[in-house]
Design a protein around this motif. Structure first.
Motif, PDB file in Angstrom:
ATOM      1  N   PHE A  76       0.836  -1.201   0.000  1.00  0.00           N
ATOM      2  CA  PHE A  76       0.000   0.000   0.000  1.00  0.00           C
ATOM      3  C   PHE A  76       0.874   1.255   0.000  1.00  0.00           C
ATOM      4  O   PHE A  76       0.696   2.156  -0.826  1.00  0.00           O
ATOM      5  CB  PHE A  76      -0.938  -0.016   1.216  1.00  0.00           C
ATOM      6  N   VAL A 132      -7.574 -10.324   0.657  1.00  0.00           N
ATOM      7  CA  VAL A 132      -7.638  -9.832  -0.714  1.00  0.00           C
ATOM      8  C   VAL A 132      -8.374 -10.897  -1.530  1.00  0.00           C
ATOM      9  O   VAL A 132      -8.014 -12.079  -1.500  1.00  0.00           O
ATOM     10  CB  VAL A 132      -6.230  -9.562  -1.289  1.00  0.00           C
ATOM     11  N   SER A 169     -12.407  -1.049  -2.173  1.00  0.00           N
ATOM     12  CA  SER A 169     -11.950  -1.175  -3.564  1.00  0.00           C
ATOM     13  C   SER A 169     -11.375   0.180  -3.984  1.00  0.00           C
ATOM     14  O   SER A 169     -11.750   0.732  -4.999  1.00  0.00           O
ATOM     15  CB  SER A 169     -13.094  -1.623  -4.473  1.00  0.00           C
ATOM     16  N   TRP A 223      -5.849   2.401  -5.066  1.00  0.00           N
ATOM     17  CA  TRP A 223      -4.546   1.745  -5.003  1.00  0.00           C
ATOM     18  C   TRP A 223      -4.582   0.267  -5.361  1.00  0.00           C
ATOM     19  O   TRP A 223      -3.561  -0.299  -5.703  1.00  0.00           O
ATOM     20  CB  TRP A 223      -3.877   1.963  -3.643  1.00  0.00           C
ATOM     21  N   ILE A 224      -5.752  -0.369  -5.328  1.00  0.00           N
ATOM     22  CA  ILE A 224      -5.791  -1.789  -5.717  1.00  0.00           C
ATOM     23  C   ILE A 224      -5.553  -1.971  -7.214  1.00  0.00           C
ATOM     24  O   ILE A 224      -5.278  -3.071  -7.667  1.00  0.00           O
ATOM     25  CB  ILE A 224      -7.092  -2.505  -5.282  1.00  0.00           C
ATOM     26  N   TYR A 225      -5.660  -0.887  -7.975  1.00  0.00           N
ATOM     27  CA  TYR A 225      -5.414  -0.941  -9.416  1.00  0.00           C
ATOM     28  C   TYR A 225      -3.962  -0.599  -9.758  1.00  0.00           C
ATOM     29  O   TYR A 225      -3.541  -0.779 -10.895  1.00  0.00           O
ATOM     30  CB  TYR A 225      -6.350   0.039 -10.146  1.00  0.00           C
ATOM     31  N   PHE A 281       1.235  -1.969  -6.286  1.00  0.00           N
ATOM     32  CA  PHE A 281       0.529  -2.725  -5.249  1.00  0.00           C
ATOM     33  C   PHE A 281       0.271  -4.151  -5.723  1.00  0.00           C
ATOM     34  O   PHE A 281       0.567  -5.122  -5.027  1.00  0.00           O
ATOM     35  CB  PHE A 281      -0.798  -2.035  -4.879  1.00  0.00           C
ATOM     36  N   ARG A 282      -0.276  -4.267  -6.917  1.00  0.00           N
ATOM     37  CA  ARG A 282      -0.632  -5.586  -7.466  1.00  0.00           C
ATOM     38  C   ARG A 282       0.589  -6.506  -7.532  1.00  0.00           C
ATOM     39  O   ARG A 282       0.529  -7.662  -7.142  1.00  0.00           O
ATOM     40  CB  ARG A 282      -1.267  -5.423  -8.846  1.00  0.00           C
ATOM     41  N   VAL A 313      -8.278  -7.520  -8.621  1.00  0.00           N
ATOM     42  CA  VAL A 313      -8.534  -7.443  -7.182  1.00  0.00           C
ATOM     43  C   VAL A 313      -9.953  -6.918  -7.046  1.00  0.00           C
ATOM     44  O   VAL A 313     -10.242  -5.766  -7.379  1.00  0.00           O
ATOM     45  CB  VAL A 313      -7.539  -6.504  -6.463  1.00  0.00           C
ATOM     46  N   THR A 321     -10.432  -5.663  -1.089  1.00  0.00           N
ATOM     47  CA  THR A 321      -9.597  -5.891   0.077  1.00  0.00           C
ATOM     48  C   THR A 321     -10.566  -5.767   1.243  1.00  0.00           C
ATOM     49  O   THR A 321     -11.225  -4.733   1.403  1.00  0.00           O
ATOM     50  CB  THR A 321      -8.431  -4.882   0.190  1.00  0.00           C
TER      51      THR A 321
END
Length: 186
Positions: free
Chosen positions: A64, A94, A135, A138-140, A144-145, A156, A159
Motif C-alpha cells: 500500500f 484480498v 476497492s 490503489w488496488i489498481y 501494489f498488485r 482485485v 480488500t
C-alpha cells in the motif's frame, strides 16, 4: 416479523473501527467455506484469496505505502497514518478473480464473487466479526498488485479489512423499493 436471515441482512454494517483482538484464521476459513456456496455459473469458482495476518500484514501495508504517490520523494503523513490504521486491523483478505476476456463470463464471475463476499460478510456478522469491503484506487496500481502477487489478467475485487467491531455505525435508511420498482403486468 422478520426471520433471522432477514435481520442479519438488515443489521449488518460496514465496520471501520476495529478492536485489536486477534481473529482466528481457522474461523475465517470456515466462513469462506460457507461463503463459497454463492451462486456461480457452471460452478467455476472464479476466486482466490490472500489472507494477511500477524507479521504477514506488513507485506500488505508495504505494498500500500509503495503504491501511494510520494511528495518530494517522501511518503505523506496521511499515507503513513492510513498504513498504521491497516497495521492495527487484525486481518486483511484480498479477493482476486481471473479476468475472462469474454464479457459475459467476466460479468458472471464478478457477480459470483460479489455474492461470495456478501455471503462471507453475513456469515461473519452472525459470529460477531465485522469488516469493510474496500476497492480503493490503489488496488489498481501495478506497484501494489505486483507487490502482493496479483498477476496480469487478474482483478482485485476487494480488500476486506476484518476484525471485531469497536464501533458499529447507525443504520442509514434506504429507499423503499417501491420507488425503484416498475411492475409490468401486460
Amino acid at each position: 416479523m422478520k426471520n433471522a436471515i432477514d435481520q442479519n441482512i438488515i443489521e449488518r454494517r460496514s465496520i471501520k473501527k476495529f478492536k485489536t483482538d486477534a481473529v482466528d484464521v481457522e474461523e475465517i476459513i470456515e466462513l469462506l467455506n460457507v461463503a463459497k456456496w454463492a451462486p456461480n455459473h457452471t460452478v467455476n469458482e472464479p476466486w482466490r484469496f490472500q489472507l494477511y495476518t500477524g507479521a504477514g500484514k506488513e507485506k500488505f501495508v508495504r505494498a500500500f505505502i509503495d503504491a501511494m504517490p510520494k511528495e518530494d520523494g517522501e511518503t505523506p503523513q496521511k499515507v503513513l497514518n492510513k498504513a498504521q490504521y491497516f497495521r492495527d486491523i487484525p486481518l486483511h483478505l484480498v479477493v482476486i478473480m481471473p479476468e475472462d476476456p469474454r464479457q459475459r463470463r467476466w460479468d458472471e464471475d464478478y457477480g459470483a464473487i460479489s455474492s461470495l463476499i456478501q455471503n462471507f460478510q453475513l456469515a461473519a456478522w452472525e459470529r460477531g466479526i465485522g469488516m469493510i469491503w474496500r476497492s480503493n484506487d490503489w488496488i489498481y496500481n501495478p506497484i501494489f498488485r505486483d507487490a502482493i502477487g496479483v498477476a496480469p489478467g487478474e482483478k482485485v475485487v476487494a480488500t476486506l479489512m476484518i476484525g471485531y467491531p469497536k464501533h458499529v455505525p447507525e443504520k442509514r435508511e434506504r429507499t423503499d423499493i417501491r420507488e425503484k420498482l416498475t411492475i409490468i403486468e401486460e
